[in-house]
Design an enzyme around this catalytic site. Structure first.
Site, PDB file in Angstrom:
ATOM      1  N   CYS A 382     -61.746 -30.515 -46.286  1.00 49.43           N
ATOM      2  CA  CYS A 382     -61.314 -29.186 -45.834  1.00 49.43           C
ATOM      3  C   CYS A 382     -60.766 -29.248 -44.410  1.00 49.43           C
ATOM      4  O   CYS A 382     -59.684 -29.785 -44.200  1.00 49.43           O
ATOM      5  CB  CYS A 382     -62.450 -28.182 -46.013  1.00 49.43           C
ATOM      6  SG  CYS A 382     -61.836 -26.502 -46.136  1.00 49.43           S
ATOM      7  N   HIS A 508     -63.721 -28.638 -51.652  1.00 52.13           N
ATOM      8  CA  HIS A 508     -65.007 -29.297 -51.371  1.00 52.13           C
ATOM      9  C   HIS A 508     -65.538 -29.901 -52.668  1.00 52.13           C
ATOM     10  O   HIS A 508     -66.344 -29.252 -53.360  1.00 52.13           O
ATOM     11  CB  HIS A 508     -66.024 -28.265 -50.873  1.00 52.13           C
ATOM     12  CG  HIS A 508     -65.675 -27.630 -49.570  1.00 52.13           C
ATOM     13  ND1 HIS A 508     -66.224 -28.041 -48.387  1.00 52.13           N
ATOM     14  CD2 HIS A 508     -64.843 -26.606 -49.271  1.00 52.13           C
ATOM     15  CE1 HIS A 508     -65.743 -27.299 -47.393  1.00 52.13           C
ATOM     16  NE2 HIS A 508     -64.910 -26.421 -47.908  1.00 52.13           N
ATOM     17  N   GLU A 510     -67.788 -31.894 -53.132  1.00 45.10           N
ATOM     18  CA  GLU A 510     -69.243 -32.106 -53.091  1.00 45.10           C
ATOM     19  C   GLU A 510     -70.016 -31.027 -53.845  1.00 45.10           C
ATOM     20  O   GLU A 510     -71.118 -31.265 -54.317  1.00 45.10           O
ATOM     21  CB  GLU A 510     -69.745 -32.180 -51.638  1.00 45.10           C
ATOM     22  CG  GLU A 510     -69.497 -30.950 -50.768  1.00 45.10           C
ATOM     23  CD  GLU A 510     -68.127 -30.952 -50.097  1.00 45.10           C
ATOM     24  OE1 GLU A 510     -67.284 -31.772 -50.492  1.00 45.10           O
ATOM     25  OE2 GLU A 510     -67.905 -30.118 -49.192  1.00 45.10           O
TER      26      GLU A 510
END
Ligand code: GLN
Length: 534
Positions: A382, A508, A510
């Site tokens: 990001c 993102h 993750e």
């Protein structure tokens, strides 16, 4: 009838109540039941989106774009599920509904009170989420510590739910701390007091999970049972552990699943945690170390980046390496107290962490440059990706004053600019580009090697993007865009002829990483880092 497991906390915060909640869910799920989880946050904020990560850790983003408490990340990772924004209930949301109803005249002249109007709204919200998720069992964590003023309406609501839903459909587990003092004694008094506090407001817990630096001693266990009005087999030991993924195994060994099934009148089936155990073994048995520089602005509170840390762990476990995370504070690099070349020297790769605002950004840019010049793997997430683009524009294209408009609104080269949809935004809460969107992957790129498919989905949380006007120039400088949004925003960008990996991700990834299904981006990154070490 759906069943409800309520998790409360005592003594102090930060006891890993979220992990106990997630572990409870995993044990029930591993018995073959469908399980969901809800987090109640008694603070007055409507959601976690406007909170500083230093205060509250990471803002976890759900598929539907909810900006939620980081515990939802634990739930998603442990239960391998996707939750919606509705699974994070706050005082702000409840009061907002109650006040709207009052203004509409829905209460028909009544005096609107905490009991019953606020508590009714809490109960109806919990039941609505449970109904929508079609789960057999819902595990509901009440944030904060018993005794907090702001938690009272929620505790009162769930106290009522026990009566309304029935004894075998509800279960209360209380998580509290038994500290070990200097003499080496394990002290149970704080647990006793917090159980008393819970009973004072009418909740008799069915089980106590005792956090302690060491396993619970027999004498301590009996004492806690006696004072909590419970049998000894209702007190579970949850000692400190090196990794949170062990907690379901520890509680399982303590007979927690069996006990839950008896109290909830469920058929007991031995929880099948074989795959989970295999993951834990992989995670803890790798000896080949890879040193990753974590470059960010909130590095003093690692919870600010918890999903990234966990994604790195998931990927490392399956790649057979042990990640050693080395934290570097961007503001210190910026003011010259930490030398970027030193970071490069002592690390095998860098993750440039997400963030907001000017402070520390030049520190990140210096670090990116040093890693790029050393040809070491760099993964930017990001804001990290945006700064990788700024650095390249300055140093590869020679546009020295290039910047993100977020950091320098007057920059002559706004290589990172506001998303068009953001120009009209007035309020900060919930107005970023949030949640999951499809991304088109370009064949023949690293992104293609990572995902191996044409369209993927990842979650977003940003207001700025790569300025489309600079894409041609960036491509001339050696970049290629390897992922596009449907509106043609840059989602992934990479350096073409870089010897290792230089990869920036606007979303993102993750947030979608799971212990048993690591994120393709993080796995690829870890694999490349591991290769550079062999
Ligand atoms: N501040 C940047 C933006 O709003 C990046 C946000 C982030 O890293 N999550 O676009």
């Amino acid at each position: 009838m759906p069943k409800y497991v309520f998790v409360t906390g005592g003594v102090l915060s930060g006891l890993g109540k979220g992990v106990v909640t997630a572990s409870t869910g995993l044990l029930l799920k591993s018995m073959g039941y469908s399980v969901t989880a809800i987090k109640i946050d008694p603070y007055v904020n409507v959601d976690a989106g406007t909170m500083n990560p230093y205060m509250h850790g990471e803002v976890f983003v759900t598929e539907d774009g909810g900006e939620t408490d980081l515990d939802l990340g634990h739930y998603e990772r442990f239960l391998n599920t996707e939750l919606t924004r509705k699974h994070n209930i706050t005082t702000g949301q409840i009061y907002r509904i109650v006040i709207e109803k009052e203004r509409k005249g829905d209460y028909l002249g009544k005096c609107v009170q905490v009991i019953p109007h606020v508590t009714d709204e809490i109960k109806s919200r919990i039941r609505e989420v449970v109904k929508e998720s079609h789960a057999d069992i819902s595990v509901i964590e009440i944030g904060g510590t018993v005794g907090d003023i702001e938690g009272l309406p929620f505790l009162e609501a769930v106290r009522q739910m026990r009566i309304e839903e029935g004894l075998t459909n509800t279960f209360f587990v209380h998580v509290a701390l038994a500290p070990i003092i200097q003499t080496g004694e394990q002290k149970t008094k704080p647990v006793q007091h917090s159980v008393n506090e819970l009973r004072r407001i009418g909740i008799q817990p069915d089980a106590i999970v005792v956090r302690s630096p060491k396993p619970l001693e027999n004498e301590a266990r009996s004492k806690i049972a006696l004072y909590s009005n419970l049998p000894g087999n209702a007190v579970f030991s949850n000692p400190d552990t090196d990794i949170i993924y062990r907690v379901p195994l520890i509680l399982g060994d303590e007979g927690y699943a069996k006990y839950l099934s008896i109290k909830l009148d469920l058929d007991f089936r031995e929880p099948d945690l074989s795959q989970w155990e295999a993951f834990v073994n992989k995670l803890t048995s790798s000896t080949k170390e890879i040193r990753i520089a974590m470059v960010g602005k909130y590095t003093k509170l690692h919870d600010s980046y918890i999903s990234i840390i966990e994604a790195l762990k998931h990927a490392s476990a399956w790649e057979g390496v042990k990640p050693v995370l080395k934290w570097f504070e961007a503001t210190e690099i910026e003011r010259g107290a930490v030398n970027p070349e030193g970071i490069v020297h002592s690390s095998d790769a860098a993750v440039i962490l997400p963030g907001f605002g000017k402070r520390g950004s030049e520190g990140k840019i210096k670090t990116i440059k040093a890693f790029r010049e050393a040809n070491k793997p760099v993964l930017g997430i990001c804001f990290g990706m945006q700064l990788m683009v700024v650095e390249a524009t300055r140093n590869l294209l020679g546009l020295n004053k290039a910047n993100s408009k977020e950091l320098d609104p007057q920059t002559p080269h706004p290589v990172i600019d506001l998303l068009p949809s953001q120009y009209s935004v007035k309020h900060l809460g919930g107005t970023m580009r949030l949640g999951s969107y499809p991304i088109k992957i370009v064949k023949g790129t690293k992104a293609w090697e990572m995902y191996g498919k044409e369209v993927v989905r990842e979650r977003h949380r940003h207001r700025y993007e790569v300025n489309p006007k600079y894409v041609d120039a960036l491509e001339k400088a050696g970049f290629r865009v390897s992922g596009w949004s449907p509106e043609r925003y840059v989602e992934f960008i990479e350096l073409r002829d870089y010897p290792t990996l230089y990869f920036g991700s606007q979303p993102h990834p993750e947030f979608r990483s799971r212990p048993l299904q690591p994120s393709p981006i993080y796995s690829y990154f870890i694999r490349i880092v591991s290769q550079t070490r062999s």
